[in-house]
Design an enzyme around this catalytic site. Structure first.
Site, PDB file in Angstrom:
ATOM      1  N   HIS A 141       0.763  -1.157   0.132  1.00 45.56           N
ATOM      2  CA  HIS A 141       0.006  -0.094   0.086  1.00 45.56           C
ATOM      3  C   HIS A 141       0.870   1.305   0.068  1.00 45.56           C
ATOM      4  CE1 HIS A 141      -3.162   3.036   1.278  1.00 45.56           C
ATOM      5  NE2 HIS A 141      -3.838   1.873   0.844  1.00 45.56           N
ATOM      6  N   ASP A 188      -8.026  -5.095   0.195  1.00 47.47           N
ATOM      7  CA  ASP A 188      -8.435  -6.023  -0.728  1.00 47.47           C
ATOM      8  C   ASP A 188      -8.193  -7.460  -0.608  1.00 47.47           C
ATOM      9  OD1 ASP A 188      -9.618  -3.857  -2.425  1.00 47.47           O
ATOM     10  OD2 ASP A 188      -7.736  -3.341  -2.881  1.00 47.47           O
TER      11      ASP A 188
HETATM   12  N1  ACO Z   1       4.047  -7.476  -5.001  1.00 49.46           N
HETATM   13  C1  ACO Z   1       5.560  -7.505  -5.142  1.00 49.46           C
HETATM   14  N2  ACO Z   1       6.266  -6.385  -5.055  1.00 49.46           N
HETATM   15  C2  ACO Z   1       5.661  -5.203  -4.566  1.00 49.46           C
HETATM   16  C3  ACO Z   1       4.252  -5.146  -4.569  1.00 49.46           C
HETATM   17  C4  ACO Z   1       3.474  -6.433  -4.577  1.00 49.46           C
HETATM   18  N3  ACO Z   1       1.939  -6.284  -4.550  1.00 49.46           N
HETATM   19  N4  ACO Z   1       4.031  -3.869  -4.034  1.00 49.46           N
HETATM   20  C5  ACO Z   1       5.072  -3.163  -3.946  1.00 49.46           C
HETATM   21  N5  ACO Z   1       6.148  -3.849  -4.504  1.00 49.46           N
HETATM   22  C6  ACO Z   1       7.288  -3.651  -4.236  1.00 49.46           C
HETATM   23  C7  ACO Z   1       7.625  -2.898  -5.638  1.00 49.46           C
HETATM   24  O1  ACO Z   1       8.304  -4.061  -6.647  1.00 49.46           O
HETATM   25  C8  ACO Z   1       8.928  -2.134  -5.027  1.00 49.46           C
HETATM   26  O2  ACO Z   1       9.962  -2.941  -5.182  1.00 49.46           O
HETATM   27  P1  ACO Z   1      11.502  -2.176  -5.295  1.00 49.46           P
HETATM   28  O3  ACO Z   1      11.772  -1.051  -4.368  1.00 49.46           O
HETATM   29  O4  ACO Z   1      12.630  -3.451  -5.348  1.00 49.46           O
HETATM   30  O5  ACO Z   1      11.414  -1.795  -6.739  1.00 49.46           O
HETATM   31  C9  ACO Z   1       8.425  -1.893  -4.016  1.00 49.46           C
HETATM   32  O6  ACO Z   1       7.751  -2.819  -3.202  1.00 49.46           O
HETATM   33  C10 ACO Z   1       8.062  -0.439  -3.565  1.00 49.46           C
HETATM   34  O7  ACO Z   1       6.625  -0.421  -4.444  1.00 49.46           O
HETATM   35  P2  ACO Z   1       6.031   0.650  -5.188  1.00 49.46           P
HETATM   36  O8  ACO Z   1       5.248   0.279  -6.409  1.00 49.46           O
HETATM   37  O9  ACO Z   1       6.849   2.001  -5.148  1.00 49.46           O
HETATM   38  O10 ACO Z   1       4.827   1.162  -4.195  1.00 49.46           O
HETATM   39  P3  ACO Z   1       3.645   1.995  -4.271  1.00 49.46           P
HETATM   40  O11 ACO Z   1       3.495   2.588  -3.238  1.00 49.46           O
HETATM   41  O12 ACO Z   1       3.783   2.982  -5.655  1.00 49.46           O
HETATM   42  O13 ACO Z   1       2.432   1.197  -4.954  1.00 49.46           O
HETATM   43  C11 ACO Z   1       0.579  -0.305  -4.630  1.00 49.46           C
HETATM   44  C12 ACO Z   1       1.574   0.624  -4.062  1.00 49.46           C
HETATM   45  C13 ACO Z   1       0.187   0.022  -6.302  1.00 49.46           C
HETATM   46  C14 ACO Z   1      -0.560  -0.605  -3.795  1.00 49.46           C
HETATM   47  C15 ACO Z   1       1.308  -1.577  -4.958  1.00 49.46           C
HETATM   48  O14 ACO Z   1       1.679  -2.063  -3.457  1.00 49.46           O
HETATM   49  C16 ACO Z   1       0.604  -2.572  -5.614  1.00 49.46           C
HETATM   50  O15 ACO Z   1       0.636  -2.843  -7.045  1.00 49.46           O
HETATM   51  N6  ACO Z   1       0.002  -3.747  -5.016  1.00 49.46           N
HETATM   52  C17 ACO Z   1      -0.845  -4.749  -5.556  1.00 49.46           C
HETATM   53  C18 ACO Z   1      -2.042  -4.257  -5.916  1.00 49.46           C
HETATM   54  C19 ACO Z   1      -3.029  -3.872  -4.536  1.00 49.46           C
HETATM   55  O16 ACO Z   1      -3.314  -4.753  -3.920  1.00 49.46           O
HETATM   56  N7  ACO Z   1      -3.494  -2.597  -4.585  1.00 49.46           N
HETATM   57  C20 ACO Z   1      -4.803  -2.372  -3.761  1.00 49.46           C
HETATM   58  C21 ACO Z   1      -4.286  -1.060  -3.024  1.00 49.46           C
HETATM   59  S1  ACO Z   1      -5.311  -0.863  -1.686  1.00 49.46           S
HETATM   60  C22 ACO Z   1      -6.629   0.160  -2.321  1.00 49.46           C
HETATM   61  O17 ACO Z   1      -6.622   0.700  -3.352  1.00 49.46           O
HETATM   62  C23 ACO Z   1      -8.065   0.015  -1.754  1.00 49.46           C
END
Ligand code: ACO
Length: 435
Positions: A312, A369
């Site tokens: 998140h 979620d």
């Molecule tokens: N699976 C694997 N790796 C992940 C995940 C994941 N679900 N989420 C983040 N990471 C990793 C990224 O690859 C990144 O790694 P790095 O530092 O080695 O490059 C690091 O964790 C940071 O991730 P970001 O993408 O920079 O985090 P951001 O804050 O931009 O993204 C998000 C947040 C979009 C929710 C992301 O965690 C994701 O895509 N999760 C899956 C989708 C999801 O569950 N969304 C629901 C959100 S809750 C809502 O909207 C109600």
């Protein structure tokens, strides 16, 4: 925004010129301080650069407080755990709209008002009939909610406080009716009218799963679980869809058009579409033996796969909403008597991910979620309706935030700037002279 809370300042020195400017630091009642950069451009000719808003407070608000490090979510000071245990979705709607919990007579008035608005304009059903039956219900919701501005002209004057309130009531009241109609249309069943003696969640279940041929009844465990899901999704500070609603509203657009923009944003898989994606992912994983393979895929930077329902932007701890939903998922599964293999799989996936250094180091925990899809599917909703339910609940947060923004005397149109990386001026070459 009251500028008088400025106590500290921050100094920025531009190394090339040696020029130093002072910027005020503002204190919220809680949470990080913010550097007030509103004078930065006029003082330096420079903008700040923060394309996905990781360090930007886009507004001030008194509605919702999140501490992502601690895993805290509160509305007007009340924790999400207490609200889901002791309150109801409609009471939380009142809280978000008015900033205070209602007393008994205020609550009765509010319930009566919302109940009086549950039916939709009869002409609206023809709009549904213009869509293909296999249209995604979110596509239908964007269209019909946007079209509310074509039906309810008497609540689109945003400068009129009474009209703003009526628009808010209409959205809260009609959203379940419109969401249930989107579902009924997709399965070819007749629309079911609202029943005003039912609670908000019961009425939605009745309009979704009821048919004119027989009475519908549902267990209180199910309606309570749904009510809790609505509370958990009611508002979440300045997330992507709420920020979209605020930006659209800042131009003076009518509230129904703004909420349609919010719905479009919520549809994305990185936002509200994730619970649909979680169930798809669990089905694809299929068995506990395959979990390690999918964890490796999630960790592989060359693979676009991400663990859906994990991570998140704000929570760097267990999402408190997932904390409420995990036991609720058990309750619902027990009530409907389903031995859900996906729940077993989800629990094992969570356990293994939280033992894995990759997820631990990046503070990736289950988000709201992760468990909501399991509950909704056990109640009987198809996956295509999951984000619609989120929309229904979040409508109150959107409209309350929109109202808060419009009622701020200092409100102006939102207009971000950019770091331009394109060409400098160049001469136009006629087409027959180009390579
Ligand atoms: N699976 C694997 N790796 C992940 C995940 C994941 N679900 N989420 C983040 N990471 C990793 C990224 O690859 C990144 O790694 P790095 O530092 O080695 O490059 C690091 O964790 C940071 O991730 P970001 O993408 O920079 O985090 P951001 O804050 O931009 O993204 C998000 C947040 C979009 C929710 C992301 O965690 C994701 O895509 N999760 C899956 C989708 C999801 O569950 N969304 C629901 C959100 S809750 C809502 O909207 C109600």
């Amino acid at each position: 925004m009251n500028d008088s809370n400025t106590k500290e300042t921050v100094s920025i020195t531009i190394n090339s010129t040696g020029e130093t400017i002072e910027l005020p630091i503002l204190d919220g009642t809680q949470g990080p301080q913010v550097i007030d950069v509103r004078q930065l451009y006029s003082k330096t000719g420079m903008f700040t650069y923060d394309p996905s808003y990781t360090s930007t407070a886009s507004c001030d608000s008194s509605m919702t407080y999140i501490d992502g490090e601690e895993g805290i979510l509160r509305h007007a000071g009340y924790t999400i755990e207490e609200l889901t245990e002791k309150s109801s979705f409609l009471e939380v709607c009142y809280l978000l709209l008015h900033g205070e919990l209602p007393n008994l007579s205020e609550m009765q008035d509010f319930e009566r008002t919302i109940t009086n608005h549950t039916m939709v304009h009869d002409q609206l059903q023809f709009l549904y009939r213009g869509f293909r039956r296999d249209a995604h219900p979110m596509a239908v919701m964007i269209g019909v909610v946007g079209a509310m501005s074509a039906f309810y002209h008497d609540s689109t004057d945003i400068s009129n406080p009474q009209q703003r309130l009526i628009a808010s009531h209409r959205l809260i009241a009609k959203m379940p009716t419109m969401a249930a109609m989107a579902y009924k249309y997709s399965i070819g069943q007749p629309f079911v009218y609202p029943r005003n003696e039912l609670s908000y969640a019961e009425n939605f279940l009745h309009m979704t799963f009821g048919v004119p041929a027989e009475e519908y009844s549902c267990s209180p465990v199910i309606s309570r679980a749904l009510d809790r899901i609505f509370i958990l999704h009611a508002d979440h500070e300045q997330n992507a869809s709420t920020s979209t609603v605020r930006l659209a509203g800042s131009s003076g657009a009518n509230p129904f058009a703004c909420i349609a923009a919010g719905i479009a944003t919520l549809w994305g898989p990185a936002h509200g579409g994730a619970n649909e994606a979680v169930l798809e992912m669990l089905s694809e994983i299929g068995s506990k033996e395959r979990i390690p393979e999918f964890l490796e895929k999630a960790k592989n930077k060359d693979d676009p796969f991400r663990l859906m329902g994990f991570g998140h932007r704000v929570y760097k701890n267990y999402d408190p909403r997932a904390g409420v939903l995990k036991p609720a998922a058990y309750e619902v599964l027990e009530e409907v008597g389903i031995q859900n293999p996906l729940m077993e799989l989800a629990l094992e996936l969570e356990r293994l991910a939280l033992e894995d250094d990759y997820f631990v180091e990046r503070k990736l925990f289950p988000n709201v979620d992760f468990y909501s899809g399991i509950i909704l599917s056990a109640i009987g909703f198809p996956t295509s309706m999951f984000t619609v339910l989120f929309t229904l609940a979040r409508a109150v947060g959107w409209i309350a935030q929109w109202k808060e923004m419009i009622e701020d005397p200092g409100q102006r149109i939102g207009r971000p700037r950019q770091l331009y990386l394109g060409h400098a001026e160049r001469k136009f070459v006629p087409i027959d002279e180009r390579n």
